[in-house]
Design an enzyme around this catalytic site. Structure first.
Site, PDB file in Angstrom:
ATOM      1  N   TYR A 247       0.607  -1.240   0.480  1.00 24.69           N
ATOM      2  CA  TYR A 247      -0.165   0.221   0.345  1.00 24.69           C
ATOM      3  C   TYR A 247       1.048   1.557  -0.208  1.00 24.69           C
ATOM      4  O   TYR A 247       0.292   2.524  -0.353  1.00 24.69           O
ATOM      5  CB  TYR A 247      -0.911   0.094   1.099  1.00 24.69           C
ATOM      6  CG  TYR A 247      -2.230  -1.361   1.300  1.00 24.69           C
ATOM      7  CD1 TYR A 247      -2.072  -2.122   0.230  1.00 24.69           C
ATOM      8  CD2 TYR A 247      -3.275  -1.248   2.230  1.00 24.69           C
ATOM      9  CE1 TYR A 247      -3.704  -2.951   0.284  1.00 24.69           C
ATOM     10  CE2 TYR A 247      -3.956  -2.281   2.102  1.00 24.69           C
ATOM     11  CZ  TYR A 247      -3.991  -2.981   1.305  1.00 24.69           C
ATOM     12  OH  TYR A 247      -4.958  -4.177   0.957  1.00 24.69           O
TER      13      TYR A 247
ATOM     14  N   LYS B 187       2.858 -15.374   1.905  1.00 24.86           N
ATOM     15  CA  LYS B 187       3.154 -15.842   0.904  1.00 24.86           C
ATOM     16  C   LYS B 187       4.715 -16.669   0.348  1.00 24.86           C
ATOM     17  O   LYS B 187       5.488 -15.669   0.020  1.00 24.86           O
ATOM     18  CB  LYS B 187       2.290 -15.354   0.252  1.00 24.86           C
ATOM     19  CG  LYS B 187       2.099 -15.410  -1.700  1.00 24.86           C
ATOM     20  CD  LYS B 187       0.748 -16.671  -1.422  1.00 24.86           C
ATOM     21  CE  LYS B 187       0.819 -17.357  -2.879  1.00 24.86           C
ATOM     22  NZ  LYS B 187       0.047 -18.957  -2.928  1.00 24.86           N
TER      23      LYS B 187
ATOM     24  N   ASP C  97      -3.283 -17.717   1.425  1.00 27.67           N
ATOM     25  CA  ASP C  97      -4.369 -18.811   0.813  1.00 27.67           C
ATOM     26  C   ASP C  97      -4.570 -19.484   1.971  1.00 27.67           C
ATOM     27  O   ASP C  97      -6.261 -19.831   1.499  1.00 27.67           O
ATOM     28  CB  ASP C  97      -4.514 -19.269  -0.571  1.00 27.67           C
ATOM     29  CG  ASP C  97      -2.854 -19.729  -0.771  1.00 27.67           C
ATOM     30  OD1 ASP C  97      -2.308 -19.364   0.642  1.00 27.67           O
ATOM     31  OD2 ASP C  97      -2.070 -20.970  -1.773  1.00 27.67           O
TER      32      ASP C  97
ATOM     33  N   ASP D 177      -5.457  -6.368   6.065  1.00 29.69           N
ATOM     34  CA  ASP D 177      -7.023  -5.950   5.484  1.00 29.69           C
ATOM     35  C   ASP D 177      -7.608  -7.136   5.079  1.00 29.69           C
ATOM     36  O   ASP D 177      -8.832  -6.853   5.286  1.00 29.69           O
ATOM     37  CB  ASP D 177      -6.411  -5.031   3.739  1.00 29.69           C
ATOM     38  CG  ASP D 177      -7.593  -3.645   3.974  1.00 29.69           C
ATOM     39  OD1 ASP D 177      -7.865  -4.185   4.550  1.00 29.69           O
ATOM     40  OD2 ASP D 177      -7.016  -3.214   2.697  1.00 29.69           O
TER      41      ASP D 177
ATOM     42  N   ASP E 136     -11.193  -8.431   7.215  1.00 26.13           N
ATOM     43  CA  ASP E 136     -12.233  -8.395   7.083  1.00 26.13           C
ATOM     44  C   ASP E 136     -13.326  -9.478   6.242  1.00 26.13           C
ATOM     45  O   ASP E 136     -14.311  -9.682   6.856  1.00 26.13           O
ATOM     46  CB  ASP E 136     -12.573  -8.052   5.358  1.00 26.13           C
ATOM     47  CG  ASP E 136     -13.210  -6.145   5.107  1.00 26.13           C
ATOM     48  OD1 ASP E 136     -11.987  -5.623   6.199  1.00 26.13           O
ATOM     49  OD2 ASP E 136     -13.611  -5.483   4.781  1.00 26.13           O
TER      50      ASP E 136
END
Ligand code: NAD
Length: 359
Positions: free
Chosen positions: A141, A192, A224, A248, A252
């Protein structure tokens, strides 16, 4: 001694939910003689409308000198067509990076009263209490270079940079290990590392820190798989630590385990524990102005603020207890409403928490 709280209601449902949190803070301020003093500023679209930028220098200065910040949410379709550099989200990102709020704590707790509101089976989620520690000021980001460029063949290409240096990983890692020590001493680091070199380094640094926290059991999981495990068997987790983008998305996902994103508070802190507190959700333009948004995530964020930045634990606990009482009474905003409960508005929910606090 008085403490200054800077309030940034933001856009969309932000002002509606922050109004309710402020009502609750006013009650605990008087009841526990906290000495809280409030000031209010503009962030996001509301700041663009007035100042032409999503965070004015004046409000950044007030945020810097405050003891804690309570924020609603920013953004909305009204400002989506603006140049990227002055979009509402830029104001929020600037605030986080200027104040060095690198550590984002996102608890996902299922209130037993809301087990039916979760999209998962009650036996999968009942008793759920996990904490996601998300790195907030680095990663993709913020990574440079970034942009959209035109290649030699005339085709356009969008690009971003995913990078973390060792010190950035180490400080969030230490924060996560220390947090795990205060809970059930299980820490899962999400990366990852099978594909992204930046997260190979992430994993190496977490492994290097682990011997310094021998009482914490460290595990690693690819993002994942973590997403899958969060909806398959979320109670296997206690504390998760991860980078900005993965955090992020996973938070959620964790939000929905608890029934509604409208229930989830968050804290973003610097190395001294000073911080900004906000609900995990956005400005919900689809329901803004209707008086139906759930204010509980913001009210619970205010409780986190009292606990983590202002050292006012008794008041924080009183707010959390009042929220639980209101849920016991069967009061529900539309997002957590199920048959047999009573649907209430944003303001009625805030008033009910105030009443439960005063009882
Ligand atoms: P959102 O979180 O605003 O909304 C997602 C869904 O959840 C919507 O259906 C919304 O109605 C519902 N919802 C969210 N909060 C709720 C609440 N308190 N009570 C009841 N329902 C609630 O996410 P989005 O739609 O992806 O984004 C909308 C805007 O918010 C965008 O401009 C986005 O950039 C911004 N945003 C801001 C933040 C922030 O300020 N920290 C975070 C995420 C998104």
């Amino acid at each position: 001694m008085s403490k200054n709280v800077f309030i940034l209601p933001g856009d969309g449902i932000g002002p509606e939910i922050v109004t309710e949190a402020k009502k609750v803070l006013d009650v605990v301020n008087a009841r526990f003689d906290l000495g809280l003093q409030f000031d209010e500023g503009l962030l996001g679209g509301s700041a663009i409308d007035v100042h032409g930028v999503p965070l004015s220098d004046g409000d950044l200065g007030k945020a810097r000198s405050a003891d804690a910040i309570l924020m609603g949410s920013v953004g909305g379709p009204k400002w989506d067509q603006l140049d990227r550099a002055i979009r509402p989200e830029k104001g929020l990102l600037k605030l986080r990076s200027e104040l060095d709020l690198f550590s984002n704590l996102r608890p996902a707790i299922l209130y037993p009263q809301l087990a039916d509101a979760s999209s998962l089976k009650p036996e999968v989620v009942s008793g759920l209490d996990i904490l996601i520690v998300r790195e907030l000021t680095g990663g993709i980001y913020f990574g440079e270079p970034r942009g959209i460029r035109t290649l030699e063949n005339g085709e356009r290409e969008g690009y971003n940079t995913y990078k973390y240096n060792e010190s950035e990983i180490e400080r969030i890692g230490r924060n996560a290990f220390a947090t795990a020590q205060k809970r059930s001493k299980k820490l899962c680091s999400v990366d990852k590392a099978n594909v992204l070199e930046a997260t190979v380094l992430w994993r190496e640094v977490m492994d290097r820190l682990a011997p310094e926290y021998p009482d914490v059991e460290l595990s690693h999981m690819y993002v994942d798989n973590a997403a899958m495990q969060l909806v398959r068997a979320p109670k296997q987790f206690d504390v998760l630590v991860t980078g900005n983008m993965f955090g992020d998305i996973l938070s959620d996902c964790a939000a929905m385990l608890t029934g509604s994103i409208g229930m989830l508070p968050s804290a973003s802190m610097d190395k001294n524990g000073r911080g900004m507190y906000e609900p995990c959700h956005g400005s919900a333009p689809d329901i803004a102005g209707q008086g139906i948004a759930n204010p509980l995530a913001t009210i619970l964020s205010a409780a986190m603020m009292l606990r983590y930045s202002l050292d006012m634990n008794a008041a924080a606990e009183a707010i959390e207890l009042a929220v639980s009482k209101v849920l016991d009474q069967g009061l529900r905003t539309a997002d957590i409403y199920t048959a047999g409960t009573e649907k209430v508005s944003t303001a009625q929910m805030g008033d009910a928490v105030v009443e439960a606090l005063s009882a």
